[in-house]
Structure formats: C-alpha cells, structure tokens
Design a protein around this motif. Structure first.
Motif, PDB file in Angstrom:
ATOM      1  N   LEU B  57       0.876  -1.348  -0.049  1.00  0.00           N
ATOM      2  CA  LEU B  57       0.096   0.067   0.138  1.00  0.00           C
ATOM      3  C   LEU B  57       0.664   1.295   0.021  1.00  0.00           C
ATOM      4  CD1 LEU B  57      -2.830   1.387   0.324  1.00  0.00           C
ATOM      5  CD2 LEU B  57      -2.678   1.081   2.713  1.00  0.00           C
ATOM      6  N   SER B  58       2.099   1.298   0.945  1.00  0.00           N
ATOM      7  CA  SER B  58       2.700   2.189   0.858  1.00  0.00           C
ATOM      8  C   SER B  58       3.536   2.415  -0.522  1.00  0.00           C
ATOM      9  CB  SER B  58       3.654   2.344   2.064  1.00  0.00           C
ATOM     10  OG  SER B  58       3.043   2.463   3.178  1.00  0.00           O
ATOM     11  N   LYS B  59       4.028   1.475  -0.970  1.00  0.00           N
ATOM     12  CA  LYS B  59       4.761   1.856  -2.315  1.00  0.00           C
ATOM     13  C   LYS B  59       3.796   2.193  -3.305  1.00  0.00           C
ATOM     14  CE  LYS B  59       8.158  -2.322  -2.073  1.00  0.00           C
ATOM     15  NZ  LYS B  59       8.210  -3.665  -2.366  1.00  0.00           N
ATOM     16  N   VAL B 171      -5.957   5.491  -2.895  1.00  0.00           N
ATOM     17  CA  VAL B 171      -4.844   4.475  -2.905  1.00  0.00           C
ATOM     18  C   VAL B 171      -5.222   3.047  -2.576  1.00  0.00           C
ATOM     19  CG1 VAL B 171      -2.703   5.990  -3.065  1.00  0.00           C
ATOM     20  CG2 VAL B 171      -3.562   5.382  -0.929  1.00  0.00           C
ATOM     21  N   GLU B 172      -5.920   2.252  -3.295  1.00  0.00           N
ATOM     22  CA  GLU B 172      -6.579   0.994  -2.737  1.00  0.00           C
ATOM     23  C   GLU B 172      -5.658  -0.101  -3.275  1.00  0.00           C
ATOM     24  OE1 GLU B 172      -8.908  -0.039  -1.121  1.00  0.00           O
ATOM     25  OE2 GLU B 172      -9.124  -2.156  -1.864  1.00  0.00           O
ATOM     26  N   TYR B 173      -5.287  -0.945  -2.188  1.00  0.00           N
ATOM     27  CA  TYR B 173      -4.472  -2.087  -2.348  1.00  0.00           C
ATOM     28  C   TYR B 173      -5.037  -3.436  -1.517  1.00  0.00           C
ATOM     29  CZ  TYR B 173      -0.794  -5.370  -3.272  1.00  0.00           C
ATOM     30  OH  TYR B 173       0.062  -6.645  -3.757  1.00  0.00           O
ATOM     31  N   TYR B 174      -5.285  -4.428  -2.101  1.00  0.00           N
ATOM     32  CA  TYR B 174      -5.813  -5.494  -1.470  1.00  0.00           C
ATOM     33  C   TYR B 174      -5.488  -6.846  -2.287  1.00  0.00           C
ATOM     34  CZ  TYR B 174      -7.790  -9.013   1.304  1.00  0.00           C
ATOM     35  OH  TYR B 174      -8.057 -10.376   2.183  1.00  0.00           O
ATOM     36  N   ASN B 175      -4.609  -7.554  -1.951  1.00  0.00           N
ATOM     37  CA  ASN B 175      -4.486  -9.046  -2.523  1.00  0.00           C
ATOM     38  C   ASN B 175      -4.276  -8.914  -4.088  1.00  0.00           C
ATOM     39  OD1 ASN B 175      -4.182 -11.756  -2.270  1.00  0.00           O
ATOM     40  ND2 ASN B 175      -6.501 -12.108  -2.786  1.00  0.00           N
ATOM     41  N   GLU B 176      -3.132  -8.080  -4.371  1.00  0.00           N
ATOM     42  CA  GLU B 176      -2.734  -7.801  -5.953  1.00  0.00           C
ATOM     43  C   GLU B 176      -3.573  -7.021  -6.642  1.00  0.00           C
ATOM     44  OE1 GLU B 176       0.199  -8.766  -7.846  1.00  0.00           O
ATOM     45  OE2 GLU B 176       1.155  -9.076  -5.493  1.00  0.00           O
ATOM     46  N   LYS B 177      -4.865  -6.744  -5.920  1.00  0.00           N
ATOM     47  CA  LYS B 177      -5.476  -5.691  -6.979  1.00  0.00           C
ATOM     48  C   LYS B 177      -5.466  -4.393  -6.373  1.00  0.00           C
ATOM     49  CE  LYS B 177      -9.292  -8.842  -7.875  1.00  0.00           C
ATOM     50  NZ  LYS B 177     -10.485  -9.389  -7.811  1.00  0.00           N
TER      51      LYS B 177
END
Lengths: 85, 204
Positions: B57-59, B171-177
């Motif tokens: 997420l930070s990346k 900034v949305e990140y979960y499980n490679e999505k």
C-alpha cells in the motif's frame, strides 16, 4: 566462521529488503548502522527477531544489540558463541 | 466568494500502468505488483532505498505521489502541502500478512518491519518523511470512492489557509488488486477542482 558470515550477509539482505546490495558489497567490518549499510531502528528490531528465529538466541535487553550489531564480524562472533540451533 | 481551485497535476496507477495527466507513461505487461512497482521506480528514476522496505500500500501511494511531488516540492524550503488520502481496504493486506506471522504459537516470530505498516495512514507518513512535509494530513476509509468528501475536504483546507496546496489520493490495494488516483489541488492549474472533475479522474 567464514560460512556463517556469508550466510549472515545473505540473510540480512533478504530480511531487510536491501535492494541493489549484494553479499560481496558488504565487508565483514563495515558498520551496519550509520554511515555503513544505513540500517534504522526497525531494522535493529528485525535483526533481534533473526537471532531468535534462525539461531535460537533471545536478547532480553534490546540495548545488547548495540554491541552485537556493530558489523557482520561482531554479529558472527556473538552467534558462534551463543547459538542454540 | 472563494477563488476557484484547480487540479494542476494528476497521476493514475492501475493495471500495471502509470498515466500522468491522462497520458500513458509506463506499463509492465504481466508481473506481480512488486515487480511492477520496482520497474516503475526505476523507470521514473526514483532514488529512495527505503521504498523497498515499504508494504505494498505504501509503495503504491509513494510511487503515485512521488511522480507528482518530484516536480513540485522545493527541498530548499518548507513546502506547505497537505495530504488527504483514502481507500476502501485500509491496511488489510498487510494486516493479514502480519496476522499469519503470529498465528502459529510454535513459530511465533512477529515481524517489526511488517507491523509498522498495519495502519493505512503510514503510507502518507512515508510521503511526508521523504519530502519533510509537516503540514495537515489525514487518511480516511470509505466503502467506495467519495469524490464529494475529497473535494470538500481539500477546499476547506485551502479556504481556511491550512495549506497552500493539497495532495489528494485514493490508494486502494488488497491481494494484488490495486488502483491509485493522486492529484494536486492548488490555486492554478488546467482542470477546475470540483466533485465532477475528481470523479472523472477516478472513472476514466
């Protein structure tokens, strides 16, 4: 002892995500913190976990790390003298 | 009546590609997020080794913001740029990774470097550390992208002189999505800053 030093360098690069640094870039007496590899306080905690997980060494006082984590040389000496696995 | 505000720059990252102000700039066919992030980092000439210690997420937040801020921030002076970010999954991706590291009592080795990322607002902390920003910042978690809230919040910060510029981001990140839409709101720019424009950046 030489094998342990090489193993330590490899593990530190992997565990601390040191991008663009190779085993051969780290000299045995390079400072791990400050001007050397530039590790930070979270890295120090991660090294304490590494000692526990891979060598069975539990540091009860994090301040001990200051003298142990000076360089690969000091880490390897401490591990060789205290490892339980 | 308050002066108009504008979106001066925006960056969108999704589907392993980067677009700046609507123009595609970089893409990586196939590959995990980590591979994409590393390739984008190198492509845009970013030099910040701590990037590789960040969670995903930070990346994502750092990359999208850095592409904008490297052209905006003057390192020689204090930069009055507030940050208002939001997403849907909070830091759940990293929370789950951390939880799995402490689930087995016989192999209980909680990782300090993973633990520090088990809050979503850490990603804006990383951006602030990089650019020495000491201005207002906030991270919100919504069920879905909320253009009205984001635009109102940014306007409020500018109208009450809490900041000269506001970097806003989803900034949305979960499980490679993943999907990131980051934009800079200030007094000059090409796009008028309002709910409709913000929605357009997110959906187009």
């Amino acid at each position: 002892m030489e094998a342990l030093k090489q193993e330590l360098k490899s593990k530190i690069i992997e565990v601390l995500n040191l991008e663009d640094i190779a085993v051969e870039d780290i000299n045995d007496n390079d400072a791990l913190f400050g001007d050397g590899l530039g590790l930070d306080s979270i890295d120090a905690l991660e090294l304490i976990v590494l000692l526990d997980k891979d060598y069975g060494i539990k540091l009860t006082d994090p301040k001990e790390g200051k003298s142990i984590f000076v360089s690969i040389e000091t880490m390897a000496n401490y591990i060789a003298a205290n490892r339980t696995k | 009546m308050e002066a108009n505000k504008y979106i001066s720059q925006y960056c969108v990252i999704e589907n392993n590609s980067v677009a700046i102000n609507g123009e595609p700039q970089f893409a990586l066919e196939n590959g995990s997020f980590s591979e994409f992030a590393k390739a984008a980092y190198k492509h845009f000439g970013i030099d910040y080794p701590k990037f590789f210690k960040m969670d995903n997420l930070s990346k994502l937040a750092f990359l999208t913001s850095e592409i904008i801020l490297k052209e905006v921030v003057n390192p020689a002076e204090e930069n009055d740029i507030a940050l208002v970010f939001a997403n849907q999954s909070s830091s759940l991706d990293t929370d789950a990774k951390y939880q799995s590291s402490i689930a087995d009592e016989t192999a209980y080795f909680p990782s300090p470097s993973v633990f520090v990322y088990t809050l979503p607002n850490i990603c804006i902390g990383e951006i602030c550390i990089k650019h020495k920003l000491q201005s207002e910042n906030a991270f919100f978690v919504f069920g879905e992208f909320n253009a009205a809230f984001m635009s109102n919040y940014a306007n409020l910060l500018l109208e009450t002189n809490k900041a000269e510029k506001v970097l806003c981001g989803w900034v949305e990140y979960y499980n490679e999505k993943f999907k990131a839409v980051v934009y800079l709101v200030e007094k000059q720019g090409k796009l008028e800053h309002n709910e409709q424009t913000v929605n357009t950046l997110y959906t187009k």
